[in-house]
Design a protein around this motif. Structure first.
Motif, mmCIF file in Angstrom:
data_model
loop_
_atom_site.group_PDB
_atom_site.id
_atom_site.type_symbol
_atom_site.label_atom_id
_atom_site.label_comp_id
_atom_site.label_asym_id
_atom_site.label_seq_id
_atom_site.Cartn_x
_atom_site.Cartn_y
_atom_site.Cartn_z
ATOM 1 N N UNK A 455 3.521 6.813 17.408
ATOM 2 C CA UNK A 455 3.502 8.332 17.280
ATOM 3 C C UNK A 455 2.311 9.134 18.288
ATOM 4 N N UNK A 456 1.315 8.447 18.068
ATOM 5 C CA UNK A 456 0.254 8.837 19.061
ATOM 6 C C UNK A 456 0.733 8.894 20.387
ATOM 7 N N UNK A 457 1.197 7.688 20.673
ATOM 8 C CA UNK A 457 1.849 7.390 22.087
ATOM 9 C C UNK A 457 2.933 8.389 22.470
ATOM 10 N N UNK A 458 3.856 8.592 21.539
ATOM 11 C CA UNK A 458 4.860 9.599 21.632
ATOM 12 C C UNK A 458 4.317 11.158 21.908
ATOM 13 N N UNK A 459 3.300 11.369 21.260
ATOM 14 C CA UNK A 459 2.830 12.743 21.384
ATOM 15 C C UNK A 459 2.219 12.967 22.473
ATOM 16 N N UNK A 460 1.610 11.944 23.276
ATOM 17 C CA UNK A 460 1.209 11.861 24.556
ATOM 18 C C UNK A 460 2.173 12.104 25.585
ATOM 19 N N UNK A 461 3.397 11.351 25.383
ATOM 20 C CA UNK A 461 4.382 11.485 26.160
ATOM 21 C C UNK A 461 4.877 12.886 26.148
ATOM 22 N N UNK A 462 5.121 13.544 24.959
ATOM 23 C CA UNK A 462 5.409 14.904 24.707
ATOM 24 C C UNK A 462 4.734 15.806 25.599
ATOM 25 N N UNK A 463 3.189 15.297 25.412
ATOM 26 C CA UNK A 463 2.308 16.283 26.199
ATOM 27 C C UNK A 463 2.470 16.574 27.791
ATOM 28 N N UNK A 464 3.122 15.385 28.301
ATOM 29 C CA UNK A 464 3.280 15.524 29.578
ATOM 30 C C UNK A 464 4.426 16.466 30.103
ATOM 31 N N UNK A 465 5.298 17.094 29.092
ATOM 32 C CA UNK A 465 6.200 18.050 29.489
ATOM 33 C C UNK A 465 6.082 19.484 28.851
ATOM 34 N N UNK A 466 4.712 19.756 28.362
ATOM 35 C CA UNK A 466 4.638 21.105 27.613
ATOM 36 C C UNK A 466 4.124 22.086 28.914
ATOM 37 N N UNK A 467 3.855 21.311 30.212
ATOM 38 C CA UNK A 467 3.650 22.577 31.261
ATOM 39 C C UNK A 467 4.966 23.124 31.646
ATOM 40 N N UNK A 468 6.085 22.546 31.292
ATOM 41 C CA UNK A 468 7.533 23.097 31.722
ATOM 42 C C UNK A 468 7.656 24.534 31.045
ATOM 43 N N UNK A 469 7.197 24.462 29.767
ATOM 44 C CA UNK A 469 7.159 25.547 28.949
ATOM 45 C C UNK A 469 6.775 26.977 29.735
ATOM 46 N N UNK A 470 5.616 26.608 30.461
ATOM 47 C CA UNK A 470 4.764 27.701 31.103
ATOM 48 C C UNK A 470 5.894 28.070 32.701
ATOM 49 N N UNK A 471 6.647 27.340 32.685
ATOM 50 C CA UNK A 471 7.438 27.251 34.070
ATOM 51 C C UNK A 471 9.017 27.765 33.703
ATOM 52 N N UNK A 472 8.963 28.380 32.777
ATOM 53 C CA UNK A 472 10.457 29.086 32.516
ATOM 54 C C UNK A 472 11.507 28.026 31.994
ATOM 55 N N UNK A 473 11.140 26.669 31.449
ATOM 56 C CA UNK A 473 11.991 25.854 31.012
ATOM 57 C C UNK A 473 12.322 25.906 29.845
ATOM 58 N N UNK A 474 13.542 25.443 29.376
ATOM 59 C CA UNK A 474 13.803 25.244 27.708
ATOM 60 C C UNK A 474 13.650 23.824 27.502
#
Length: 683
Positions: A455-474
């Protein structure tokens, strides 16, 4: 009326087997900060869950997520579908041509939206639209990209020391083809008997053997045939090698030591040197093509995993460049003993599951070749800690980089993606996270910590896409189902890999032929068998006029079904009721589990005796705060921020929610409704 889109860019971040119940526990422990950030930016239920389709099995659930239709409607009711020729045989079912409902990505592509479907194990491959706006990568199995078609050589543990006198090779134990969701050789389960080129699955796949033949007969006779037992046993090739001072090398230091690695199913030798660092300490291994080579294929420091290693593999006399991952596990200070692991080898040019094929070239050149994952571990905690988990971490980061690269450089506007790390781990060792009698020699605390790591590994994976929320992605975070830590070792009913014998035999419905000593043979006595339990949730009546060996008169079918359901409810295992629900096919419409691809009786296993997933409802809970519930969190444009809904969200609701957000029509067979409550636009 055409709807206006709420967002122009949407990512479905699918994580197979991710359970919101245990994820909330880990968020509270502070080890999933990226999920916490994602949740605060978006909307979810308080439990972060949604009701999964039944059966809670990978292909039906991912197909429901893609179509908004129940399994009884889209027809993908398991990894396998029942053979039309025999009740004790199944055929492979992860084929989009078997899906009877429209996939949402075909809708978005037709609407002019550039769409990517990345390794979605639910009716994605082969592509069912010829739109130039649609790109598809794999989807033929849930494990990892290209796992089912590109494997050229298996994983190996190499042990070298001075006591070994000659190089020895012991190949892996074979897994039954019809067991488990970790599928690494599709050729073995889709081939037709007269096909000579069975190792090249895709040549056979396009010949439609996946639908027209390739029957698999897997009898779940006892615990030894159950997936959780099979997957608990580590499978790898073992190479033993002498270790001595280096001699005959073109470029070996005087104090180097040498040993031998075998690849290509044991027929190719790769010499290796143990080398000293600047302080004079042996701390690394260099692997070479031969002793004449000036430079190594790779140099490995002790304890550091290296991926993206390309070497030639001899496959049936043909050399093919393949990608491997390697790690030196142990190295004595005096270089008298070494232990290392090399992963399976994936053909770096295998592009048959890439549409268009140029996507693979793009990824290899800009991110790196597809890295293999590991399938070793099970009840061996050493292998999980040192190989299985870090190999999946390497793959997860490669996938995140690949998706971000394609989003940035290829202009994709809608992306459906899938990662299998948690689910693969679940099938490997989750059942060891509670002390059960069968595995009394394993440590539940150690395995609970491994669950945390994934789950820590998965959280790290999720973190790789958080920047999209600042780039008008859903971004929508979803899973197909969660994974249980089982409370009890289950009886032999509800295993999805084939026909389950024990309970149905005890109840008198399935009769097996026996040898002269009265021991069951793996052959059904069809003259005495009135019903069989096949796949995870289905019972079939051996019906005259329908089934090849039918003995039950159609006029007696209704009463026989009544008796079977009554007996199932009465059945006890360790004094407890085993069956949660049992209903006729026509009644299972209330669960979306009816229709011609489902059995005459649909049933679920009751909480307490469920396996990881599949045999029970998504409301089922297990030990260590686990459940079968799939996760759902949405954030970004068009989604309310920091919002909690009390609505019951069903898996069929997710596709119409995506359609609403991107402003396209609903898929033709969609049976769900948009999750209006979480949307910023009022309807």
């Amino acid at each position: 009326m055409k709807r206006e889109a709420s967002t122009q860019k949407l990512l479905v971040l699918g994580v197979d087997g991710m359970d919101p119940k245990i994820a909330r526990k880990f968020m509270a422990e502070g080890i999933m900060p990226n999920l916490q950030k994602f949740l605060k930016k978006g909307s979810a239920r308080e439990d972060m869950g949604h009701l999964g389709s039944v059966p809670t099995i990978t292909p039906p659930c991912w197909t429901t997520l893609a179509t908004g239709a129940y399994p009884g409607t889209h027809g993908i009711t398991c990894f396998w579908r029942q053979s039309p020729h025999s009740l004790d045989a199944v055929v492979y079912n992860m084929d989009s041509r078997n899906c009877e409902a429209e996939q949402l990505w075909n809708v978005t592509a037709a609407a002019g939206i550039k769409t990517l479907v990345w390794h979605w194990p639910g009716s994605a491959w082969p592509p069912t639209s010829d739109s130039p706006n649609l790109s598809v990568v794999d989807g033929t199995q849930p494990g990892s990209v290209n796992m089912g078609v590109a494997q050229l050589d298996f994983e190996k543990i190499i042990v070298a020391n001075e006591e070994i006198t000659e190089v020895q090779y012991a190949p892996k134990l074979e897994r039954p083809a019809g067991v488990g969701c970790i599928i690494s050789d599709l050729g073995a389960i889709t081939e037709e008997e007269d096909k000579e080129e069975a190792t090249d699955m895709l040549e056979i796949w396009y010949g439609e053997a996946a639908m027209k033949g390739a029957e698999i007969r897997e009898y779940i006779m006892g615990p030894e045939n159950m997936e959780m037992v099979i997957e608990a046993i580590p499978h790898y090739d073992l190479v033993n090698s002498p270790l001595k001072d280096a001699e005959g090398w073109a470029a070996a230091p005087a104090d180097a030591r040498e040993f031998t690695i075998l690849t290509s199913d044991g027929i190719v030798r790769r010499p290796a040197l143990i080398l000293k660092n600047a302080d004079g300490i042996y701390d690394r291994v260099a692997v070479y093509k031969n002793k004449k080579a000036e430079k190594p294929i790779v140099e490995l420091e002790v304890g550091k995993m290296v991926s993206g290693i390309v070497d030639d593999i001899n496959k049936d006399g043909v050399l093919k460049p393949a990608c491997r991952t390697m790690r030196v596990l142990e190295l004595s200070a005096d270089a008298k003993a070494v232990k290392m692991w090399i992963s399976n080898a994936l053909d770096i040019a295998q592009d048959k599951l890439w549409h268009p094929k140029e996507l693979l070239t793009d990824i290899v050149e800009n991110v790196g070749p597809v890295p293999p994952v590991s399938l070793v571990g099970g009840e061996d905690a050493y292998l999980i800690e040192n190989i299985f988990e870090p190999a999946w971490d390497s793959y997860s980061q490669w996938q995140a980089k690949s998706l971000n690269h394609l989003i940035k450089n290829r202009g994709f506007q809608v992306v459906f993606s899938h990662l299998h790390n948690i689910d693969c781990a679940g099938h490997m060792f989750f059942h060891l996270a509670k002390n059960l009698e069968r595995w009394s020699y394993t440590d539940e605390k150690v395995n609970q910590e491994f669950i945390r790591r994934f789950y820590i590994q998965t959280d790290k994976y999720i973190g790789e896409f958080l920047h999209l929320l600042d780039e008008d992605w859903t971004v929508l975070l979803v899973s197909d189902h969660g994974l249980l830590v089982g409370e009890e070792f289950p009886p032999q009913i509800g295993e999805y890999g084939g026909i389950n014998i024990q309970v149905m035999q005890e109840l008198g419905y399935t009769v097996m032929k026996q040898d002269e000593n009265g021991k069951n043979l793996k052959e059904v006595d069809w003259e005495k068998t009135t019903a069989v339990q096949s796949r995870s949730n289905y019972i079939y009546i051996n019906l005259k006029g329908r089934d090849a060996h039918g003995i039950v008169d159609p006029a007696d079918k209704y009463e026989l079904e009544r008796k079977i359901m009554s007996d199932l409810y009465s059945y006890r295992y360790k004094g407890q009721r085993v069956i949660g629900l049992a209903m006729r096919n026509k009644d299972a419409v209330v669960l979306g589990a009816n229709g011609p691809q489902c059995g005459d009786i649909f049933f679920t296993v009751d909480e307490g005796y469920s396996r990881l997933h599949g045999d029970g409802l998504s409301t089922t809970d297990g030990a260590f705060d686990t459940s079968v519930m799939p996760i759902f969190v949405a954030a970004g444009k068009g989604i309310k921020e920091n919002f909690t809904t009390v609505r019951t969200i069903r898996q069929v609701d997710i596709a119409p929610t995506i359609a609403t957000l991107v402003g396209v029509r609903m898929p033709a067979q969609c049976e769900g409704a948009p999750i209006y409550q979480i949307l910023t636009e009022e309807f």
